[in-house]
Design a protein around this motif. Sequence first.
Motif, PDB file in Angstrom:
ATOM      1  N   ALA A 442      -9.279   2.242   7.221  1.00  0.00           N
ATOM      2  CA  ALA A 442      -8.402   3.337   6.774  1.00  0.00           C
ATOM      3  C   ALA A 442      -6.982   2.833   6.584  1.00  0.00           C
ATOM      4  O   ALA A 442      -6.042   3.611   6.521  1.00  0.00           O
ATOM      5  N   GLY A 443      -6.828   1.532   6.480  1.00  0.00           N
ATOM      6  CA  GLY A 443      -5.511   0.940   6.301  1.00  0.00           C
ATOM      7  C   GLY A 443      -4.907   0.504   7.612  1.00  0.00           C
ATOM      8  O   GLY A 443      -4.717  -0.689   7.863  1.00  0.00           O
ATOM      9  N   SER A 444      -4.610   1.477   8.471  1.00  0.00           N
ATOM     10  CA  SER A 444      -3.963   1.163   9.744  1.00  0.00           C
ATOM     11  C   SER A 444      -4.952   1.091  10.900  1.00  0.00           C
ATOM     12  O   SER A 444      -4.591   0.698  12.000  1.00  0.00           O
ATOM     13  N   PHE A 445      -6.186   1.507  10.665  1.00  0.00           N
ATOM     14  CA  PHE A 445      -7.220   1.395  11.695  1.00  0.00           C
ATOM     15  C   PHE A 445      -8.597   1.422  11.037  1.00  0.00           C
ATOM     16  O   PHE A 445      -8.740   1.747   9.855  1.00  0.00           O
ATOM     17  N   LEU A 446      -9.606   1.060  11.817  1.00  0.00           N
ATOM     18  CA  LEU A 446     -10.995   1.097  11.362  1.00  0.00           C
ATOM     19  C   LEU A 446     -11.676   2.322  11.968  1.00  0.00           C
ATOM     20  O   LEU A 446     -11.295   2.777  13.042  1.00  0.00           O
ATOM     21  N   TYR A 447     -12.668   2.838  11.279  1.00  0.00           N
ATOM     22  CA  TYR A 447     -13.436   3.925  11.885  1.00  0.00           C
ATOM     23  C   TYR A 447     -14.907   3.795  11.505  1.00  0.00           C
ATOM     24  O   TYR A 447     -15.263   3.219  10.469  1.00  0.00           O
ATOM     25  N   ALA A 448     -15.752   4.340  12.368  1.00  0.00           N
ATOM     26  CA  ALA A 448     -17.204   4.305  12.145  1.00  0.00           C
ATOM     27  C   ALA A 448     -17.798   5.583  12.723  1.00  0.00           C
ATOM     28  O   ALA A 448     -17.408   6.025  13.808  1.00  0.00           O
ATOM     29  N   PHE A 449     -18.732   6.174  11.975  1.00  0.00           N
ATOM     30  CA  PHE A 449     -19.399   7.400  12.417  1.00  0.00           C
ATOM     31  C   PHE A 449     -20.869   7.109  12.697  1.00  0.00           C
ATOM     32  O   PHE A 449     -21.562   6.535  11.844  1.00  0.00           O
ATOM     33  N   ILE A 450     -21.336   7.476  13.864  1.00  0.00           N
ATOM     34  CA  ILE A 450     -22.771   7.419  14.146  1.00  0.00           C
ATOM     35  C   ILE A 450     -23.367   8.734  13.653  1.00  0.00           C
ATOM     36  O   ILE A 450     -23.027   9.809  14.142  1.00  0.00           O
ATOM     37  N   GLN A 451     -24.220   8.654  12.652  1.00  0.00           N
ATOM     38  CA  GLN A 451     -24.757   9.854  12.015  1.00  0.00           C
ATOM     39  C   GLN A 451     -25.831  10.511  12.879  1.00  0.00           C
ATOM     40  O   GLN A 451     -26.526   9.850  13.655  1.00  0.00           O
ATOM     41  N   GLU A 452     -25.949  11.834  12.711  1.00  0.00           N
ATOM     42  CA  GLU A 452     -27.031  12.554  13.383  1.00  0.00           C
ATOM     43  C   GLU A 452     -28.380  12.035  12.878  1.00  0.00           C
ATOM     44  O   GLU A 452     -28.540  11.747  11.699  1.00  0.00           O
ATOM     45  N   GLY A 453     -29.312  11.901  13.775  1.00  0.00           N
ATOM     46  CA  GLY A 453     -30.635  11.417  13.397  1.00  0.00           C
ATOM     47  C   GLY A 453     -30.773   9.912  13.481  1.00  0.00           C
ATOM     48  O   GLY A 453     -31.880   9.381  13.359  1.00  0.00           O
ATOM     49  N   THR A 454     -29.655   9.197  13.692  1.00  0.00           N
ATOM     50  CA  THR A 454     -29.722   7.752  13.864  1.00  0.00           C
ATOM     51  C   THR A 454     -30.467   7.436  15.162  1.00  0.00           C
ATOM     52  O   THR A 454     -30.251   8.103  16.174  1.00  0.00           O
ATOM     53  N   THR A 494     -17.065   7.748  16.361  1.00  0.00           N
ATOM     54  CA  THR A 494     -17.580   9.061  16.759  1.00  0.00           C
ATOM     55  C   THR A 494     -19.094   9.008  16.853  1.00  0.00           C
ATOM     56  O   THR A 494     -19.747   8.221  16.157  1.00  0.00           O
ATOM     57  N   ALA A 495     -19.641   9.851  17.711  1.00  0.00           N
ATOM     58  CA  ALA A 495     -21.091   9.973  17.862  1.00  0.00           C
ATOM     59  C   ALA A 495     -21.420  11.430  18.156  1.00  0.00           C
ATOM     60  O   ALA A 495     -20.614  12.140  18.773  1.00  0.00           O
ATOM     61  N   PRO A 496     -22.573  11.917  17.715  1.00  0.00           N
ATOM     62  CA  PRO A 496     -22.967  13.303  18.021  1.00  0.00           C
ATOM     63  C   PRO A 496     -23.030  13.521  19.531  1.00  0.00           C
ATOM     64  O   PRO A 496     -23.614  12.721  20.256  1.00  0.00           O
ATOM     65  N   LEU A 497     -22.430  14.628  19.980  1.00  0.00           N
ATOM     66  CA  LEU A 497     -22.410  14.939  21.405  1.00  0.00           C
ATOM     67  C   LEU A 497     -23.406  16.045  21.742  1.00  0.00           C
ATOM     68  O   LEU A 497     -24.248  15.892  22.621  1.00  0.00           O
ATOM     69  N   ASN A 498     -23.302  17.143  21.018  1.00  0.00           N
ATOM     70  CA  ASN A 498     -24.182  18.286  21.264  1.00  0.00           C
ATOM     71  C   ASN A 498     -24.525  18.925  19.929  1.00  0.00           C
ATOM     72  O   ASN A 498     -23.658  19.500  19.259  1.00  0.00           O
ATOM     73  N   LEU A 499     -25.781  18.813  19.518  1.00  0.00           N
ATOM     74  CA  LEU A 499     -26.190  19.328  18.212  1.00  0.00           C
ATOM     75  C   LEU A 499     -26.127  20.850  18.172  1.00  0.00           C
ATOM     76  O   LEU A 499     -25.842  21.442  17.119  1.00  0.00           O
ATOM     77  N   GLY A 502     -22.492  21.660  17.804  1.00  0.00           N
ATOM     78  CA  GLY A 502     -21.875  20.950  16.686  1.00  0.00           C
ATOM     79  C   GLY A 502     -20.650  20.147  17.080  1.00  0.00           C
ATOM     80  O   GLY A 502     -19.652  20.122  16.352  1.00  0.00           O
ATOM     81  N   THR A 503     -20.714  19.492  18.230  1.00  0.00           N
ATOM     82  CA  THR A 503     -19.561  18.723  18.704  1.00  0.00           C
ATOM     83  C   THR A 503     -19.810  17.219  18.627  1.00  0.00           C
ATOM     84  O   THR A 503     -20.952  16.755  18.681  1.00  0.00           O
ATOM     85  N   LEU A 504     -18.711  16.485  18.518  1.00  0.00           N
ATOM     86  CA  LEU A 504     -18.734  15.028  18.447  1.00  0.00           C
ATOM     87  C   LEU A 504     -17.973  14.455  19.634  1.00  0.00           C
ATOM     88  O   LEU A 504     -17.046  15.088  20.148  1.00  0.00           O
ATOM     89  N   LEU A 505     -18.355  13.255  20.039  1.00  0.00           N
ATOM     90  CA  LEU A 505     -17.591  12.490  21.022  1.00  0.00           C
ATOM     91  C   LEU A 505     -16.814  11.432  20.254  1.00  0.00           C
ATOM     92  O   LEU A 505     -17.382  10.721  19.424  1.00  0.00           O
ATOM     93  N   VAL A 506     -15.511  11.353  20.492  1.00  0.00           N
ATOM     94  CA  VAL A 506     -14.632  10.427  19.770  1.00  0.00           C
ATOM     95  C   VAL A 506     -13.967   9.493  20.767  1.00  0.00           C
ATOM     96  O   VAL A 506     -13.442   9.946  21.799  1.00  0.00           O
ATOM     97  N   VAL A 507     -13.982   8.204  20.470  1.00  0.00           N
ATOM     98  CA  VAL A 507     -13.321   7.226  21.329  1.00  0.00           C
ATOM     99  C   VAL A 507     -12.485   6.293  20.467  1.00  0.00           C
ATOM    100  O   VAL A 507     -12.889   5.911  19.360  1.00  0.00           O
ATOM    101  N   GLY A 508     -11.300   5.962  20.936  1.00  0.00           N
ATOM    102  CA  GLY A 508     -10.426   5.019  20.235  1.00  0.00           C
ATOM    103  C   GLY A 508     -10.156   3.813  21.109  1.00  0.00           C
ATOM    104  O   GLY A 508      -9.879   3.948  22.308  1.00  0.00           O
ATOM    105  N   ILE A 509     -10.255   2.618  20.529  1.00  0.00           N
ATOM    106  CA  ILE A 509     -10.012   1.384  21.300  1.00  0.00           C
ATOM    107  C   ILE A 509      -8.954   0.543  20.582  1.00  0.00           C
ATOM    108  O   ILE A 509      -8.844   0.581  19.355  1.00  0.00           O
ATOM    109  N   PRO A 510      -8.150  -0.193  21.336  1.00  0.00           N
ATOM    110  CA  PRO A 510      -7.094  -1.016  20.731  1.00  0.00           C
ATOM    111  C   PRO A 510      -7.664  -2.216  20.004  1.00  0.00           C
ATOM    112  O   PRO A 510      -8.845  -2.556  20.167  1.00  0.00           O
TER     113      PRO A 510
END
Length: 567
Positions: A442-454, A494-499, A502-510
């Motif tokens: 995203a320019g200033s950081f990287l991001y990745a989404f774990i999709q539902e059903g993975t 991000t990863a699915p937390l509770n289907l 409809g919530t996601l768990l988000v974590v940021g690391i340096p």
Amino acid sequence: MFVTDIRKDFYEKVLHKRVLVLVSFDVDAICACKILKALFHCDSVQYTLVPVAGKMDWERVFSEHAEQLEFVVMINCGATLDILETLQPEENVTFFVCDSHRPMDLVNVYNDTQVKLLMSPEESIPKYEDIFRDDESDDEDDIGNDSDGSEPNGKRRRFDEDVLERRMERRRKRREWDERRHQLLFDYEEFSGYGQSAAMIMYDLAWKMSKDTNDLLWWAIVGLTDQLLSKKIDRETYVLEATELNRHVARHNHRGDEEEDSVSINSMRISFTSELQLALYRHWSLFESLRHSSYTACNLKLWTLKGFKKLHEFLADMGVPLSECKQKFSAMDMGLKDNVTDWLVTSARKFGLEQITLSSFHAQYGFKNKFCAFDVAYGVNALLESVETEKSQEGYFLEALDCLSRSNIDKLAHGLELSKRQFRATVNTVQSLLDMTQVISAGSFLYAFIQEGTPDTRYFARPNCLGMLARFTLEAYVKMSKNRKARTLPLVMTAPLNLETGTLLVVGIPPLPELEQSSKNFFGRAFEQAGKKTSSRILHDNFDSSVIEMKNEDRSKFFDALISLLT
């Protein structure tokens, strides 16, 4: 306020009292809790132990027990929150806080009555007079009231002008003080991080009371080791702390060689030696351990065909048959097993794996069971974040607590098996993210989404496991990327937390340099600002500010705001 004498100002205060102990869901906290429990049992201190998963849990548990207690001990929770403002306790309640999370709330730091911090003060904490001041009215009583109104108009005008000028000067100084205070608070609270292990603080208490044993020392070692594995401390800090613990190891384990044969089957012996950075290899096969350890997998790029071929070359260079490498390490030919560590280190240098070893601790239970602190930390965390459904969160916490006892080796063995599943899920997901180019810049950081059903998404609905996946993914991406800037970028995952909700768990690391040299993380404040800017439905319930929960529908606008904020 900070406690200067932990024995006198903490332990002797709670003796013969009933204590509420609140413990967060992490391995270091569990180890600290285990040490404190042993001390309480030794002195017959009555206590109520309650695990707390987050801030809401923390508030709820205290409110349920508020009427029954006078002393509360908080382990790896509470220091970053304004305790008195949040919990609204009675004036007779005293809180003892042993928390590795940083930065600490300054109200806790400078409260000298009800909040006692068991940690050491840090240089970065602003001075009291720079943050707090007594409220003074900008509009003091009119000094002219002393006048009987008989002064000439010219004199009264000059008098009023002097009063007005003094008031303006006071307001100017107050404004400058407020601006300086705001900047100091911003600088202090900008990054989140971690301080000394809570388990080491509790062990230090046991040592000062001459009640430390090998078991308590081992729990302190596991707590420190978990901080290293979860990148809460850097390698240099770990080496310094481990060197300090090794002095205690030498004191408790000083038997000579002639006494080795007389060791009781119930005894415990700890040693400090060089250890391979290979996950669970003593309880797995050497081949699987090499594949699933982040250090070897990322440096050899094992998710590529070329990297997998390189792994076989590495094993061939060691001179160990592939059939031996693929069977359980404990079942390997004795002649090979006794020399495989030296051979592996020698071959590792040829393949650019110079840091494949790191000093660590081993515990020998009787004649049979030998465990490395790395493996135990993995096993405890796997039990704590188990995805098996037959137990509650509290049940998993108690099982993780029990597995540290020597009498519960079977529970620890179960934790090691669960940890292997976590590693397999992590490696498979990293490979999938790289193959599908789902790590996006995203320019200033990287991001990745774990999709539902993975596959294996259930493992990553847990903050520690998702954090491990994020660190593994970032290291793998940096090794694969041709962009030199990639090494300086942090990652949000991000990863699915509770289907159902409809919530996601988000974590940021340096970014990686910070992972290797410092644990400072700016995502806590960034998440908060992005959430406010977009009115996203986010929840900062975790004691780690860089972990949040969020509604799936708000993800796009939240990340747009985060990109704008960090650009």
